[in-house]
Design a protein around this motif. Sequence first.
Motif, mmCIF file in Angstrom:
data_model
loop_
_atom_site.group_PDB
_atom_site.id
_atom_site.type_symbol
_atom_site.label_atom_id
_atom_site.label_comp_id
_atom_site.label_asym_id
_atom_site.label_seq_id
_atom_site.Cartn_x
_atom_site.Cartn_y
_atom_site.Cartn_z
ATOM 1 N N PRO A 147 50.644 24.619 -27.171
ATOM 2 C CA PRO A 147 49.907 24.061 -28.305
ATOM 3 C C PRO A 147 49.966 22.536 -28.360
ATOM 4 C CG PRO A 147 51.889 25.210 -29.051
ATOM 5 C CD PRO A 147 51.700 25.551 -27.617
ATOM 6 N N ALA A 148 51.035 21.941 -27.847
ATOM 7 C CA ALA A 148 51.140 20.478 -27.841
ATOM 8 C C ALA A 148 50.065 19.868 -26.932
ATOM 9 C CB ALA A 148 52.533 20.051 -27.383
ATOM 10 N N VAL A 149 49.768 20.561 -25.846
ATOM 11 C CA VAL A 149 48.711 20.089 -24.954
ATOM 12 C C VAL A 149 47.348 20.229 -25.629
ATOM 13 C CG1 VAL A 149 47.503 20.555 -22.780
ATOM 14 C CG2 VAL A 149 50.007 20.523 -22.845
ATOM 15 N N ARG A 150 47.113 21.370 -26.278
ATOM 16 C CA ARG A 150 45.825 21.560 -26.972
ATOM 17 C C ARG A 150 45.634 20.492 -28.038
ATOM 18 N NH1 ARG A 150 47.774 26.887 -27.101
ATOM 19 N NH2 ARG A 150 47.845 26.946 -29.399
ATOM 20 N N LYS A 151 46.678 20.191 -28.768
ATOM 21 C CA LYS A 151 46.606 19.160 -29.802
ATOM 22 C C LYS A 151 46.237 17.816 -29.198
ATOM 23 C CE LYS A 151 49.462 16.871 -33.353
ATOM 24 N NZ LYS A 151 49.665 15.527 -32.759
ATOM 25 N N THR B 83 42.978 13.884 -35.647
ATOM 26 C CA THR B 83 41.981 12.815 -35.675
ATOM 27 C C THR B 83 41.832 12.250 -34.266
ATOM 28 O OG1 THR B 83 43.646 11.161 -36.259
ATOM 29 C CG2 THR B 83 42.411 12.183 -38.082
ATOM 30 N N PHE B 84 40.681 11.672 -34.000
ATOM 31 C CA PHE B 84 40.442 11.065 -32.697
ATOM 32 C C PHE B 84 41.332 9.837 -32.546
ATOM 33 C CE2 PHE B 84 37.682 7.912 -30.333
ATOM 34 C CZ PHE B 84 38.010 8.393 -29.077
ATOM 35 N N ASP B 85 42.243 9.877 -31.557
ATOM 36 C CA ASP B 85 43.201 8.795 -31.374
ATOM 37 C C ASP B 85 43.741 8.883 -29.949
ATOM 38 O OD1 ASP B 85 45.398 7.066 -31.357
ATOM 39 O OD2 ASP B 85 45.971 7.531 -33.425
ATOM 40 N N THR B 86 43.151 8.126 -29.048
ATOM 41 C CA THR B 86 43.547 8.217 -27.638
ATOM 42 C C THR B 86 44.996 7.782 -27.427
ATOM 43 O OG1 THR B 86 42.619 6.019 -27.223
ATOM 44 C CG2 THR B 86 41.205 7.913 -26.791
ATOM 45 N N ARG B 87 45.451 6.810 -28.193
ATOM 46 C CA ARG B 87 46.830 6.356 -28.038
ATOM 47 C C ARG B 87 47.803 7.484 -28.391
ATOM 48 N NH1 ARG B 87 48.281 0.701 -30.694
ATOM 49 N NH2 ARG B 87 46.619 0.186 -29.217
ATOM 50 N N LYS B 88 47.529 8.168 -29.472
ATOM 51 C CA LYS B 88 48.392 9.282 -29.877
ATOM 52 C C LYS B 88 48.279 10.441 -28.882
ATOM 53 C CE LYS B 88 49.891 11.706 -34.037
ATOM 54 N NZ LYS B 88 50.322 12.900 -33.331
ATOM 55 N N ALA B 89 47.079 10.686 -28.376
ATOM 56 C CA ALA B 89 46.895 11.744 -27.392
ATOM 57 C C ALA B 89 47.765 11.499 -26.165
ATOM 58 C CB ALA B 89 45.425 11.841 -26.993
ATOM 59 N N LYS B 90 47.785 10.268 -25.695
ATOM 60 C CA LYS B 90 48.607 9.930 -24.529
ATOM 61 C C LYS B 90 50.094 10.118 -24.819
ATOM 62 C CE LYS B 90 45.328 6.512 -22.704
ATOM 63 N NZ LYS B 90 45.110 5.056 -22.430
ATOM 64 N N ALA B 91 50.513 9.683 -26.014
ATOM 65 C CA ALA B 91 51.929 9.831 -26.373
ATOM 66 C C ALA B 91 52.314 11.305 -26.464
ATOM 67 C CB ALA B 91 52.198 9.122 -27.699
ATOM 68 N N ASP B 92 51.412 12.126 -27.017
ATOM 69 C CA ASP B 92 51.707 13.556 -27.143
ATOM 70 C C ASP B 92 51.764 14.233 -25.781
ATOM 71 O OD1 ASP B 92 51.937 13.403 -29.864
ATOM 72 O OD2 ASP B 92 49.907 14.129 -30.290
ATOM 73 N N LEU B 93 50.939 13.786 -24.855
ATOM 74 C CA LEU B 93 50.993 14.353 -23.509
ATOM 75 C C LEU B 93 52.271 13.929 -22.790
ATOM 76 C CD1 LEU B 93 47.258 13.995 -22.421
ATOM 77 C CD2 LEU B 93 48.506 16.117 -22.877
ATOM 78 N N ASP B 94 52.695 12.708 -23.008
ATOM 79 C CA ASP B 94 53.981 12.272 -22.459
ATOM 80 C C ASP B 94 55.102 13.179 -22.965
ATOM 81 O OD1 ASP B 94 52.899 10.156 -21.040
ATOM 82 O OD2 ASP B 94 53.262 8.680 -22.641
ATOM 83 N N ALA B 95 55.093 13.424 -24.280
ATOM 84 C CA ALA B 95 56.137 14.240 -24.890
ATOM 85 C C ALA B 95 56.089 15.687 -24.418
ATOM 86 C CB ALA B 95 56.006 14.195 -26.418
#
Length: 561
Positions: free
Chosen positions: A318-322, A369-381
């Motif tokens: 689910p973290a990846v889907r998010k 929400t659309f946020d590429t910076r957060k998307a990258k951080a979540d994928l790192d995590a």
Amino acid sequence: MRSFRRIAAVAATATLAVTIAACGGGGNGAGAPPVAGEASSINAQPRDNIKDGGTFTEALIEISTQFNQFQGDATLYSRIVARMYTPELISFTEDGGVQYNRDYLASDPKEETVDGNTRITYTINPKATWNDGSPIDWTAFEATWKTNNGKDKAYSVLSSDGYDRIASVTRGADDKQAVVTFNGLWVWWPGLFNWVLNPKAADPKTFNEGFLNEPHNEWGAGPYQIQKWDKQNSTLVFERNPKWWGEPGKLDTHTILGMDTPAAVNAFKNGQLDAVYTPNAEQVNQLKDVAGAEKRTATRASLYLLQFNAKTPALADPAVRKALMEGVDRGQIAKIVFQGLDYTEKVPGSLALLPGQEGYQDNFPKVVTFDTRKAKADLDAAGYPAGPDGMRAKDGKPLQFDFVYTGETATKKAVGAAVVKMMKDIGVTANVRALPASEFSSVIANRSFDVFFNGFAQSDPYGVAYFCQLYCTDSQLNLSQSGNADLDAKIKAVGTLPTQKEQIAKANEVEVEAFGTYGLMPIYSGADIAFVKKGLANYGPDWGGGATYYNPRPENVGWQK
């Protein structure tokens, strides 16, 4: 598209085809208005202004292999075909009001509350008869309830919402009266029994498989009957039904062809079709100068979305889907779809209610929400660091997924390219898989996708009544499979509340949690557009493949005098 609301599934952009089944209005017949927008243009004409005779030919993206509109694999196209030759007892107006068809119901249903339970009595027109000569009676209500209530898992149903609230269906004063008693209160009862099933189709094998490529005209009823079903050439021809007891159909024949949108546009230009559904600017531009044609529009009562399949290896986390959702610019996709249509709308934040409907809340941005910076951080995590080329992998396995849609158009191709770019911006590879429109039903039935671009079409204006159809894990409509048993229980509890207002409020609360499973992402609603030959009466884009819950009756479609 599929059907919803009951809801129906539909293909994305060109035509949504998820069928969500039709629910109904409140107990008093009043309901929420449709999404705010342009009123449907149908060239409304009284019957006296319509010629007796003539032919009419239209096209649908597919003539679905499943002709039983109640069955779990049914689509919007199943419903469009079904309403040509099966009994439609209850329908809806554009402003959300309820209409009872006197050809089938002798009077408005009687609503009572008995010992705390809603009880509805339906009195059936004495003349109402199936094409095989048997009477339409209370057993049709019983069969519809028993096959759709979800208790017998041998039946694969599109939706059990509402039917699962019924305690009994019994014979009334005579065979032509059905008494429906609910467990407790059910405020959305007019949305049930919009159509009824012939009791001869009520065993599980016939219900699930008996209508595959077999429409069973003998189990239908209405102003038209099937003259010809040519599976090989995907052609259905309807003719006037000599056994019909109501106003006769105005047309000699009404033909439906299974044809993808580009082919249908060319067929209309060549005079082979009398109407064509044109969902995007590409087709509109091709047809705007066709002699003898006119453009008709209607507000679309639907929602297009991305469904993220939680059961595929690429998207199981689910973290990846998010994170992937955070990388999707929904507004940009909508701009691509609406380009050239002179149309805009606010990006929707709910699947239960449409913007403009009473009680609507913008729920999705509360979770994503659309946020590429957060998307990258979540994928790192999540364990997917970016490599030297910016692309992400875990244990040497690249993060990639298939982005699937059916029916190739320039607009869909542009949407696919935009998604590829958005995903690349966060280090993920999206592989576009464009399938023929004819494979739409197969994709749904087999859930053969990672991310699927499709839509939900409403068959009535009461989305909260079908909340479980949207989000429950065992729903045939929710292809994401991202929910859980605890969430299912909360979703089902919404329908136990005593008023529409309380149910809407609780649905908004639970929908936020449902969006938090990162399976469904609303994108846009849109407008239905069709081009028709001038003089066609009582027909709009919402009939021939569009996504609305209000349509003139088949017998009133024809050519103006």
